[in-house]
Write an enzyme that holds these catalytic residues in place. Sequence first.
Site, PDB file in Angstrom:
ATOM      1  N   PHE A 125     -48.338 -36.738 -46.828  1.00 14.74           N
ATOM      2  CA  PHE A 125     -49.108 -35.886 -47.734  1.00 14.74           C
ATOM      3  C   PHE A 125     -50.568 -36.368 -47.747  1.00 14.74           C
ATOM      4  CE2 PHE A 125     -50.671 -34.262 -51.775  1.00 14.74           C
ATOM      5  CZ  PHE A 125     -50.302 -32.934 -51.649  1.00 14.74           C
ATOM      6  N   ASP A 194     -43.603 -43.003 -51.449  1.00 14.99           N
ATOM      7  CA  ASP A 194     -43.968 -41.880 -52.306  1.00 14.99           C
ATOM      8  C   ASP A 194     -42.703 -41.035 -52.491  1.00 14.99           C
ATOM      9  OD1 ASP A 194     -44.832 -39.490 -53.421  1.00 14.99           O
ATOM     10  OD2 ASP A 194     -46.706 -39.442 -52.280  1.00 14.99           O
ATOM     11  N   TYR A 219     -44.322 -33.570 -62.197  1.00 15.05           N
ATOM     12  CA  TYR A 219     -44.344 -32.114 -62.433  1.00 15.05           C
ATOM     13  C   TYR A 219     -43.484 -31.305 -61.472  1.00 15.05           C
ATOM     14  CZ  TYR A 219     -48.236 -32.898 -59.106  1.00 15.05           C
ATOM     15  OH  TYR A 219     -49.008 -33.333 -58.061  1.00 15.05           O
ATOM     16  N   LYS A 220     -42.820 -31.973 -60.533  1.00 14.96           N
ATOM     17  CA  LYS A 220     -42.009 -31.243 -59.555  1.00 14.96           C
ATOM     18  C   LYS A 220     -40.571 -31.133 -60.087  1.00 14.96           C
ATOM     19  CE  LYS A 220     -44.872 -32.919 -55.715  1.00 14.96           C
ATOM     20  NZ  LYS A 220     -45.517 -31.693 -55.251  1.00 14.96           N
ATOM     21  N   ARG A 368     -42.198 -22.262 -47.843  1.00 10.73           N
ATOM     22  CA  ARG A 368     -41.348 -23.291 -48.478  1.00 10.73           C
ATOM     23  C   ARG A 368     -40.580 -22.669 -49.635  1.00 10.73           C
ATOM     24  NH1 ARG A 368     -44.350 -28.711 -50.309  1.00 10.73           N
ATOM     25  NH2 ARG A 368     -45.089 -27.233 -51.857  1.00 10.73           N
TER      26      ARG A 368
HETATM   27  C1  LIG Z   1     -45.885 -36.238 -51.556  1.00  8.59           C
HETATM   28  C2  LIG Z   1     -46.927 -36.012 -52.573  1.00  8.59           C
HETATM   29  N1  LIG Z   1     -47.636 -37.060 -53.034  1.00  8.59           N
HETATM   30  C3  LIG Z   1     -48.609 -36.908 -53.972  1.00  8.59           C
HETATM   31  C4  LIG Z   1     -48.911 -35.658 -54.476  1.00  8.59           C
HETATM   32  C5  LIG Z   1     -50.039 -35.494 -55.452  1.00  8.59           C
HETATM   33  O1  LIG Z   1     -49.824 -36.192 -56.586  1.00  8.59           O
HETATM   34  P1  LIG Z   1     -50.909 -36.244 -57.777  1.00  8.59           P
HETATM   35  O2  LIG Z   1     -51.511 -34.889 -57.900  1.00  8.59           O
HETATM   36  O3  LIG Z   1     -50.066 -36.625 -58.980  1.00  8.59           O
HETATM   37  O4  LIG Z   1     -51.886 -37.276 -57.454  1.00  8.59           O
HETATM   38  C6  LIG Z   1     -48.173 -34.549 -54.039  1.00  8.59           C
HETATM   39  C7  LIG Z   1     -48.474 -33.221 -54.589  1.00  8.59           C
HETATM   40  O5  LIG Z   1     -47.935 -32.214 -54.225  1.00  8.59           O
HETATM   41  C8  LIG Z   1     -47.178 -34.733 -53.063  1.00  8.59           C
HETATM   42  O6  LIG Z   1     -46.484 -33.697 -52.604  1.00  8.59           O
END
Ligand SMILES: Cc1ncc(COP(=O)(O)O)c(C=O)c1O
Length: 409
Positions: A125, A194, A219-220, A368
């Site tokens: 990501f 992560d 939030y997911k 997705r």
């Molecule tokens: C794998 C992954 N890591 C980190 C994030 C972003 O996290 P944050 O906005 O809390 O920094 C996302 C957001 O979709 C994600 O999919």
Amino acid sequence: MTTLAQIEAMDAADALAGFRAHFHLPAGLVYLDGNSLGPLPIRAQARIAQVTAREWGDGLINSWETAGWIDAPARIGDKIARLIGAGKGEVLVADSTSINLFKCLAAALAMQPGRTVMLSESGNFPTDLYMMQGLAGLTGARCEVVQPDRLLASLDASVAVLTLTHVNYRSAAIHDLAAITRAAHDAGALVAWDLSHSVGAVPVDLESAGVDFAVGCGYKFLNGGPGAPAFIYVARRHQAAAPSVLSGWLGHREPFAFDETYQPDPGIGRFRCGTPPILSLLALEEGVDLLLEADQAALRGKQSALSRLLIELIGSHCEGMGFTLASPHEDELRGGHVSIRHAHGFAIMQALKARGVIGDFRGPDILRFGIAPLYLRFGDIYEAVTRLVRVMREEAWRRPEFNRRASVT
Ligand SMILES: Cc1ncc(COP(=O)(O)O)c(C=O)c1O
């Protein structure tokens, strides 16, 4: 081919079906984006109303103590710990995933003198790679981002920390967390996972895998609400030696002593930085509590069955329409969403949204579909594919309004 009657029978036999009533889901909408933003748990709405009226409204500043606000980051962290195979005092809710990853990587670099590389893979990501790049600019450490098939071969004596996303945000492919952690440790590197697409979606056992650091989104699949705070895990064995680079006042061992010299909390508390967002935190707690009420193995089983059904129905009902599966076929290798490729993926997703099926699009060509077993029915999957077939038959995706790019999808 699975028939509608069989699908109705699956819903009738679903032991988790009762959880759907705990969510606010607009009538007629098929919500397949819980991997990006989970829907509203009805209890969260009630909790926020109560917290604003009683705790903030009446209790005012006393509520830090009387309503337990000050303990909420650790209390909710302990709850999330149960979903990822961590122990009490190893998880804290704080900040965003990006910031927490920065803290983990900075700690790992400091703990590995003589090693200067942060290793990751292309396709991770972007924020994870960006945080590595920012930290490299500050510290002089080096980022190495290699093709996935070069990861293990790149684990040499220069690598301080390997950081990966457990479930890939595009394909939903699951990394073998235990095996990769072992390989990194064998090479003397630490690991930071992560878990944004894993927590609440796929089984994770951090302790048995000996993971050093982890982070993830609230939030997911935790259904914590837009911008819900994230979590950070630091293995207990590292806590005393892992410095928190963001040495804010709430990470001090005695924040209310107002000492002018920073002395870290001895445990996970050092990874607090500033004042936590209480309204968001307490909404997240409702999402986490709801998830903890469900049998985790049953959830994963239902998620696999829903995903298999989606893959099967797209395969049979959309044959010859240009779709190919971008996620692994095997249940055990696929996380909490199903990704499908199509050359006109963006416009198809826009047309599908206009028909009340919400998924999302990741360029250049991936549709997705988030599969959240806590509130989805097998009938929802059938309905989504039925509407997709209509979009394709009518060639609705050709319409200009479905080809205009928005800034957030
Ligand atoms: C794998 C992954 N890591 C980190 C994030 C972003 O996290 P944050 O906005 O809390 O920094 C996302 C957001 O979709 C994600 O999919």
